[in-house]
Design a protein around this motif. Structure first.
Motif, mmCIF file in Angstrom:
data_model
loop_
_atom_site.group_PDB
_atom_site.id
_atom_site.type_symbol
_atom_site.label_atom_id
_atom_site.label_comp_id
_atom_site.label_asym_id
_atom_site.label_seq_id
_atom_site.Cartn_x
_atom_site.Cartn_y
_atom_site.Cartn_z
ATOM 1 N N ASP A 1 -3.770 17.319 -13.833
ATOM 2 C CA ASP A 1 -5.206 16.794 -14.314
ATOM 3 C C ASP A 1 -5.553 15.410 -14.125
ATOM 4 O OD1 ASP A 1 -6.058 19.631 -14.636
ATOM 5 O OD2 ASP A 1 -5.198 19.542 -16.893
ATOM 6 N N LYS A 2 -4.520 14.895 -13.288
ATOM 7 C CA LYS A 2 -4.707 13.342 -13.022
ATOM 8 C C LYS A 2 -5.994 13.138 -11.977
ATOM 9 C CE LYS A 2 -1.677 11.904 -15.990
ATOM 10 N NZ LYS A 2 -2.271 11.240 -17.046
ATOM 11 N N ASN A 3 -6.719 12.431 -12.418
ATOM 12 C CA ASN A 3 -7.962 11.905 -11.379
ATOM 13 C C ASN A 3 -7.844 10.608 -10.862
ATOM 14 O OD1 ASN A 3 -10.249 12.183 -9.958
ATOM 15 N ND2 ASN A 3 -11.479 11.994 -11.852
ATOM 16 N N VAL A 4 -7.640 10.555 -9.484
ATOM 17 C CA VAL A 4 -7.269 9.037 -8.957
ATOM 18 C C VAL A 4 -8.324 8.801 -7.967
ATOM 19 C CG1 VAL A 4 -5.652 7.788 -7.446
ATOM 20 C CG2 VAL A 4 -4.797 9.489 -9.103
ATOM 21 N N LEU A 5 -8.787 7.673 -8.064
ATOM 22 C CA LEU A 5 -9.985 7.336 -7.146
ATOM 23 C C LEU A 5 -9.623 5.854 -6.250
ATOM 24 C CD1 LEU A 5 -12.955 7.375 -6.177
ATOM 25 C CD2 LEU A 5 -13.704 5.756 -7.867
ATOM 26 N N VAL A 6 -9.532 5.892 -5.139
ATOM 27 C CA VAL A 6 -9.284 4.789 -4.162
ATOM 28 C C VAL A 6 -10.654 4.258 -3.643
ATOM 29 C CG1 VAL A 6 -7.996 4.193 -2.260
ATOM 30 C CG2 VAL A 6 -7.091 5.939 -3.860
ATOM 31 N N ILE A 7 -10.943 2.978 -4.025
ATOM 32 C CA ILE A 7 -11.832 2.131 -3.435
ATOM 33 C C ILE A 7 -11.359 0.984 -2.295
ATOM 34 C CG2 ILE A 7 -13.770 0.635 -4.040
ATOM 35 C CD1 ILE A 7 -13.938 2.115 -6.575
ATOM 36 N N SER B 1 0.895 -1.295 0.120
ATOM 37 C CA SER B 1 0.081 -0.032 -0.086
ATOM 38 C C SER B 1 0.915 1.272 -0.045
ATOM 39 C CB SER B 1 -1.029 -0.049 1.380
ATOM 40 O OG SER B 1 -1.907 -1.080 1.305
ATOM 41 N N THR B 2 2.116 1.007 0.669
ATOM 42 C CA THR B 2 3.025 2.438 0.644
ATOM 43 C C THR B 2 3.502 2.436 -0.683
ATOM 44 O OG1 THR B 2 3.198 1.881 3.157
ATOM 45 C CG2 THR B 2 4.880 3.375 2.280
ATOM 46 N N VAL B 3 3.834 1.464 -1.243
ATOM 47 C CA VAL B 3 4.617 1.693 -2.558
ATOM 48 C C VAL B 3 3.477 2.167 -3.552
ATOM 49 C CG1 VAL B 3 5.261 0.475 -4.546
ATOM 50 C CG2 VAL B 3 6.013 -0.303 -2.235
ATOM 51 N N THR B 4 2.181 1.808 -3.510
ATOM 52 C CA THR B 4 1.296 2.382 -4.326
ATOM 53 C C THR B 4 1.081 3.759 -4.133
ATOM 54 O OG1 THR B 4 0.018 0.243 -4.118
ATOM 55 C CG2 THR B 4 -1.223 1.991 -4.972
ATOM 56 N N ALA B 5 0.897 4.106 -2.635
ATOM 57 C CA ALA B 5 1.070 5.759 -2.364
ATOM 58 C C ALA B 5 2.075 6.361 -2.807
ATOM 59 C CB ALA B 5 0.912 5.716 -0.753
ATOM 60 N N ALA B 6 3.305 5.899 -2.780
ATOM 61 C CA ALA B 6 4.413 6.684 -3.457
ATOM 62 C C ALA B 6 4.316 6.702 -5.117
ATOM 63 C CB ALA B 6 5.760 6.016 -3.163
ATOM 64 N N TYR B 7 3.470 5.865 -5.766
ATOM 65 C CA TYR B 7 3.499 5.975 -7.336
ATOM 66 C C TYR B 7 2.520 6.867 -7.531
ATOM 67 C CZ TYR B 7 1.945 4.717 -11.902
ATOM 68 O OH TYR B 7 1.455 4.846 -13.185
ATOM 69 N N ILE B 8 1.424 6.925 -6.567
ATOM 70 C CA ILE B 8 0.263 7.876 -6.938
ATOM 71 C C ILE B 8 0.548 9.277 -6.733
ATOM 72 C CG2 ILE B 8 -1.878 8.683 -6.087
ATOM 73 C CD1 ILE B 8 -2.566 5.851 -5.054
ATOM 74 N N ALA B 9 1.605 9.685 -5.654
ATOM 75 C CA ALA B 9 2.187 10.755 -5.303
ATOM 76 C C ALA B 9 3.187 11.239 -6.520
ATOM 77 C CB ALA B 9 3.068 10.884 -4.208
ATOM 78 N N TRP B 10 3.663 10.317 -7.037
ATOM 79 C CA TRP B 10 4.546 10.672 -8.178
ATOM 80 C C TRP B 10 3.729 11.189 -9.477
ATOM 81 C CZ3 TRP B 10 4.240 7.885 -12.926
ATOM 82 C CH2 TRP B 10 5.266 8.357 -14.103
ATOM 83 N N LEU B 11 2.543 10.356 -9.720
ATOM 84 C CA LEU B 11 1.561 10.459 -10.974
ATOM 85 C C LEU B 11 1.082 11.859 -10.798
ATOM 86 C CD1 LEU B 11 0.207 9.153 -13.226
ATOM 87 C CD2 LEU B 11 -1.563 8.518 -11.712
ATOM 88 N N MET B 12 0.346 12.248 -9.655
ATOM 89 C CA MET B 12 -0.268 13.441 -9.290
ATOM 90 C C MET B 12 0.719 14.772 -9.347
ATOM 91 S SD MET B 12 -2.859 12.389 -6.189
ATOM 92 C CE MET B 12 -3.558 14.211 -6.069
ATOM 93 N N MET B 13 2.140 14.551 -8.808
ATOM 94 C CA MET B 13 2.986 15.650 -8.852
ATOM 95 C C MET B 13 3.546 16.171 -10.228
ATOM 96 S SD MET B 13 4.398 18.043 -7.001
ATOM 97 C CE MET B 13 3.754 17.632 -5.277
#
Length: 531
Positions: free
Chosen positions: A87-93, A71-83
């Motif tokens: 206009d990236k739209n991320v949804l976490v379910i 989950s932490t690795v995934t969070a790091a990837y999301i942070a990189w993608l957004m930063m």
């Protein structure tokens, strides 16, 4: 450290970080350790590979053990993608809003702890379950509501603990179109049995039947874990917990009614049928009728709504071996005729039909066709009744009644037969149903979207075999033993005295009148009349 960098170096670092999520994570991401506080995130080899996979593959499905930091690795990837992307739209379910929110929180902390010179964007909107960056990228956490994400075009969908998200099949149907413009998906989870969306997606990925790239991360991918760690960790865990938390076993992690070890044994016994016959080729035969054997045919009739199947098994009673099986959707007339002809082929074997509403219609057709060996049962006790006796009794019905009372009993009998290796199965159709026959709120039933028709037919067969047939056999043996114990006396008592036992007038040598015989007898046995 940023004050030591020149402007040229800063630009270079921003470019290198923006191109490679692995470099970004290992160089600038900081995470919170439960014991050490805030520390740099230095990825292990398996974590590094995951970051590359997230970037290289549009769809990723990860089967993982617990506590690997995925989950932490995934969070790091999301942070990189957004930063580094506008206009990236991320949804976490996740199955719970709190679980999804926790992942969003990790993303937020990584971004907040970046060097100021690396912040190409800043947090402009900050809420508990969502936040937005100044470059237009945003992330939101949601639980598994029916309309989650349906109205949004998504850049990345993350499904955390996907195997535990109920109704994900329907959710995915609604969410997939939101990814049609190039959006990505990361589905990660520990296993939770078979048959759910996560299991099907992972297996299909292994078989290259979908667009997902699959990864399996067992407990031992972590460099700090060895056998001693495993033994210590699992000392107080159940077999199911071990399979779910550490071994990435779909089968053993589920709440299947049949034990996973038994399911594996059945899997090893599956063979192709010798013949596929009947009008729809759905009658599978492993062994033809043999004169020296006795057979039992048990049928379960479809409800008629098109969602389930009409099925039957033919079982060799001497070995409890399923020698033939049918699963299809014929009309009632065709099914009744198929039952009759097949039962006749197997020596007019005992024919048991589950007598639900439509089942009664099939039974009526079999009675009309004068099938001679139908199963009858008592309305109250559900015990087997001899067909000859059944004709004159009002408390007897043709077929077997599955009710709230009998259902748990027959399923328990099936489990007992399988556990004790008393039932021999060859069919992959049965195996598929057994794998998805699970405990739901304490009740045994098929998983949502699956069928249990063959399982229920087998359960009735085990019940009839162990109750009706065995009870009848014991009664026959008891009656035989009683007859064998009786002594038959061949001594014949003969007398010429009318009215006494053994009197036989044919033994009277004198053929005179009754009166004359009486006089003679009185004179002959005069000593009896004296006194």
């Amino acid at each position: 450290m940023s004050y030591q960098l020149t402007k040229k170096e800063i630009v270079s670092e921003i470019l290198k970080s923006g191109k490679d999520p692995v470099y970004f994570t290992n160089t600038y991401a900081r995470i919170t350790h439960p014991m050490q506080g805030q520390i740099p995130f230095k990825t292990y080899d398996f974590q590094t590979q995951l970051l590359s996979d997230f970037n290289d593959y549009r769809f990723n499905v990860i089967l993982k053990a617990r506590q690997l930091g995925i989950s932490t690795v995934t969070a790091a990837y999301i942070a990189w993608l957004m930063m580094f992307h506008k206009d990236k739209n991320v949804l976490v379910i996740a199955t719970k809003l709190g679980t999804a929110t926790n992942l969003v929180k990790k993303v937020k902390q990584i971004i907040k702890n970046l060097p100021k010179w690396l912040l190409t964007s800043t947090i402009s909107v900050d809420n508990r379950t969502s936040f937005e960056l100044s470059n237009g990228s945003q992330i939101k956490a949601t639980s598994t509501s029916g309309d989650a994400g349906r109205s949004e075009a998504l850049s990345l969908l993350v499904v955390d603990e996907a195997a535990f998200v109920e109704g994900l099949d329907e959710l995915w149907t609604g969410l997939y179109p939101t990814l049609s413009t190039g959006g990505r998906c990361i589905a990660l989870s520990t296993p939770n049995g078979v048959g759910n969306w996560f299991h099907k997606t992972f297996v299909d990925s292994e078989n290259q039947a979908n667009d997902f790239y699959h990864t399996t991360l067992n407990w031992d991918v972590h460099p700090d874990r060895d056998q001693a760690w495993f033994e210590k960790e699992t000392r107080n865990m159940s077999r199911r917990d071990i399979a779910q938390e550490l071994e990435c076993s779909f089968l053993a992690s589920g709440e299947t009614v049949i034990h996973p070890d038994d399911i594996e044994r059945i899997t090893g016994a599956v063979v192709e049928p010798k013949h596929r016959t009947a009008f729809d080729r759905n009658l599978w035969i492993w062994e033809e009728h043999k004169q020296e054997n006795k057979y039992l045919l048990v049928a379960d009739v479809a409800r008629g709504d098109g969602k389930d199947y009409s099925v039957f098994h033919i079982i060799k009673l001497e070995t409890m071996e399923v020698v033939a099986e049918y699963k299809g959707k014929p009309n009632l007339e065709m099914f009744a005729e198929l039952l009759r002809t097949t039962a006749n082929e197997y020596g007019q074997c005992l024919l048991v039909v589950e007598n639900n509403n439509i089942g009664f219609n099939v039974l009526e057709k079999l009675i009309e066709k004068n099938y001679p060996n139908l199963y009858y049962s008592h309305k109250t006790t559900h015990e087997s009744v001899d067909p000859v006796i059944a004709e004159n009794r009002t408390n007897v019905v043709p077929g077997f009644t599955t009710s709230m009372k009998t259902r748990p009993l027959i399923i328990a009998k099936l489990e007992e037969f399988v556990r004790n290796k008393l039932l021999i199965l060859y069919s992959n159709r049965v195996l598929d149903e057994i794998r998805t026959f699970v405990w739901v709120h304490g009740k045994p039933q098929a998983m949502r979207g699956y069928n249990d028709d063959l399982v229920m037919s087998l359960a009735i067969a085990c019940w009839v075999r162990d109750t009706a047939l065995i009870a009848n056999k014991r009664a026959e043996e008891y009656n035989k033993a009683c007859l064998d114990a009786m002594v038959v006396a061949n001594t014949k008592i003969s007398t010429k005295i009318p009215g006494q036992t053994g009197y036989n007038r044919t033994l009277d040598h004198d053929r005179g009148t009754e009166r004359e015989r009486a006089v003679r007898e009185q004179m002959e046995y005069s000593w009896l009349y004296k006194g």
